[in-house]
Design a protein around this motif. Sequence first.
Motif, PDB file in Angstrom:
ATOM      1  N   ALA A 333       0.873  -1.119  -0.002  1.00 37.26           N
ATOM      2  CA  ALA A 333       0.166   0.073   0.032  1.00 37.26           C
ATOM      3  C   ALA A 333       1.064   1.200   0.083  1.00 37.26           C
ATOM      4  CB  ALA A 333      -1.051   0.013   1.148  1.00 37.26           C
ATOM      5  N   ASP A 334       1.864   1.328   0.526  1.00 39.17           N
ATOM      6  CA  ASP A 334       2.805   2.439   0.950  1.00 39.17           C
ATOM      7  C   ASP A 334       3.524   2.680  -0.569  1.00 39.17           C
ATOM      8  OD1 ASP A 334       2.461   2.980   3.447  1.00 39.17           O
ATOM      9  OD2 ASP A 334       4.250   2.035   4.226  1.00 39.17           O
ATOM     10  N   THR A 335       3.860   1.588  -1.285  1.00 38.60           N
ATOM     11  CA  THR A 335       4.331   1.986  -2.809  1.00 38.60           C
ATOM     12  C   THR A 335       3.198   2.465  -3.399  1.00 38.60           C
ATOM     13  OG1 THR A 335       6.045   0.351  -2.316  1.00 38.60           O
ATOM     14  CG2 THR A 335       5.612   0.904  -4.587  1.00 38.60           C
ATOM     15  N   ALA A 336       2.240   1.676  -3.377  1.00 43.75           N
ATOM     16  CA  ALA A 336       0.766   2.306  -4.506  1.00 43.75           C
ATOM     17  C   ALA A 336       0.538   3.459  -4.122  1.00 43.75           C
ATOM     18  CB  ALA A 336      -0.379   1.244  -3.905  1.00 43.75           C
ATOM     19  N   ALA A 337       0.645   4.210  -2.714  1.00 54.40           N
ATOM     20  CA  ALA A 337       0.154   5.245  -2.441  1.00 54.40           C
ATOM     21  C   ALA A 337       1.450   6.276  -2.959  1.00 54.40           C
ATOM     22  CB  ALA A 337       0.214   5.489  -0.961  1.00 54.40           C
ATOM     23  N   PHE A 338       2.392   6.016  -3.073  1.00 47.67           N
ATOM     24  CA  PHE A 338       3.770   6.711  -3.849  1.00 47.67           C
ATOM     25  C   PHE A 338       3.270   6.993  -5.183  1.00 47.67           C
ATOM     26  CE2 PHE A 338       7.926   7.271  -5.713  1.00 47.67           C
ATOM     27  CZ  PHE A 338       7.998   8.349  -5.135  1.00 47.67           C
ATOM     28  N   PHE A 339       2.776   5.946  -5.928  1.00 52.10           N
ATOM     29  CA  PHE A 339       2.459   6.170  -7.233  1.00 52.10           C
ATOM     30  C   PHE A 339       1.223   6.843  -7.302  1.00 52.10           C
ATOM     31  CE2 PHE A 339      -0.244   4.927 -10.815  1.00 52.10           C
ATOM     32  CZ  PHE A 339       0.594   5.039 -11.947  1.00 52.10           C
TER      33      PHE A 339
END
Length: 434
Positions: A333-339
């Motif tokens: 989720a953290d990486t997805a939020a960065f995207f």
Amino acid sequence: MKISRVLAGAVLVALCGTACAPGASSDTTAAEPSGPVKKGAGDEKVTLKLVSTPESGAAVKSVIKAFEAKYPQVTIDYEDNNVDDYNKALNLSLASDQAPDIALLNSVGTTVKDGLVIDLSRYAEAYDWDKTYPSTQLNQWRVAKDGSTLGTGGLYAAPAGFSLVGVYYNKAKAAEAGITTPPATLEEFEAALAKAKKAGELPLQLGNQQGHASFPIQLIGQSADGAEAAARWTFGQKGATFDTPGNRTAADKLIAWKKKGYLPSGANGTDLQTAVDKFTKGQGVYFVDGNWDAEKIGDKLGKDAGFIAFPSPKATAIGTSVAYAISSKSRHADTAAFFLDFLHSPEASAAEFKAGFLPADLTAAKPQDGTVMKDIVAAWGRVNDDNGLVGFNNNATATMNDKLTATTQELLAGRTSTDGFVKAVQDEWSKTHG
């Protein structure tokens, strides 16, 4: 500049009630992420799955390419889903063991209520999204716990380009009628309509077979009542009402304009694209429509095509965003939020603009001088500055589009009054929102 004509349909589903496909119950989904947000892409190699529609995918595929070039440790697997099946299939996909990490979110009702996507509020705070997007833009994706009230509660999607409804005008026809400057108020707009009529021109082109008279009604209403007040009704917030001075004025104006001959006589039998065709052939000085028809209008009218936000001292417009959510089952989720944060970057904004959407970062929108897109970008800037974007009234409930189509047709045909129109629309809203 490619403006998808399907864009209108693709983004006009901001709220979904009983008509949405059912999803899995919330006990089948993972717990919401908690604790500090890990910002950035990190060093770990991560693969994310993203699903979208072909219409929105043209932009996001370019965004993915730019993102992966900057952050090669992240791979984003893109999947197209046919728009006809997308909204029905998305909940089932999000509830499955093969759920995507990131998904285009067209509707929020059962998707949010069933816990299929996560609340992005902690990411919005970490990445300062409230400083990037005006509140009226983010609020379209805030959902209360009941799953049907918008504008308050958790944030469940991040914007990735916007639509905009305003006023096109034929610069040559306006000049011939003695209209030397674009109108800035409703009073000036009516004066311009009168000048156009006196000059032997059709003042305002309109196709209402599909209920698009609701566009000028909404714009007049929210210009008078204020964008935030108008949005409360569109969002389904308790205590809101369609029976406002602005909406009453709007219905009165439409009736009066019909009687004065400012509107085409066959509007109720004309669909939107036929009205667009008529406008591009010189039938109409003004035309209320969205940016999705800018390519067609610009190609046909060339330098004579102009566009303004609806005439009002404080700029307001109808529109919504293409937006992406994070699955409750995502392990990254953290990486997805960065995207999602990357969606307002200069690279992403340029890709969104090229695909026909209006980006949050206007510095990336570089239309040619003398084009209608130049005017649209200027209008979008005014709307952003005045925090004036309001979602489509047609999406206030799952059945509101049908009601607005029927009642605006009755209004133009003289089969209902302002009182009857306002009451019918509010009664339809109350069936869902109480």
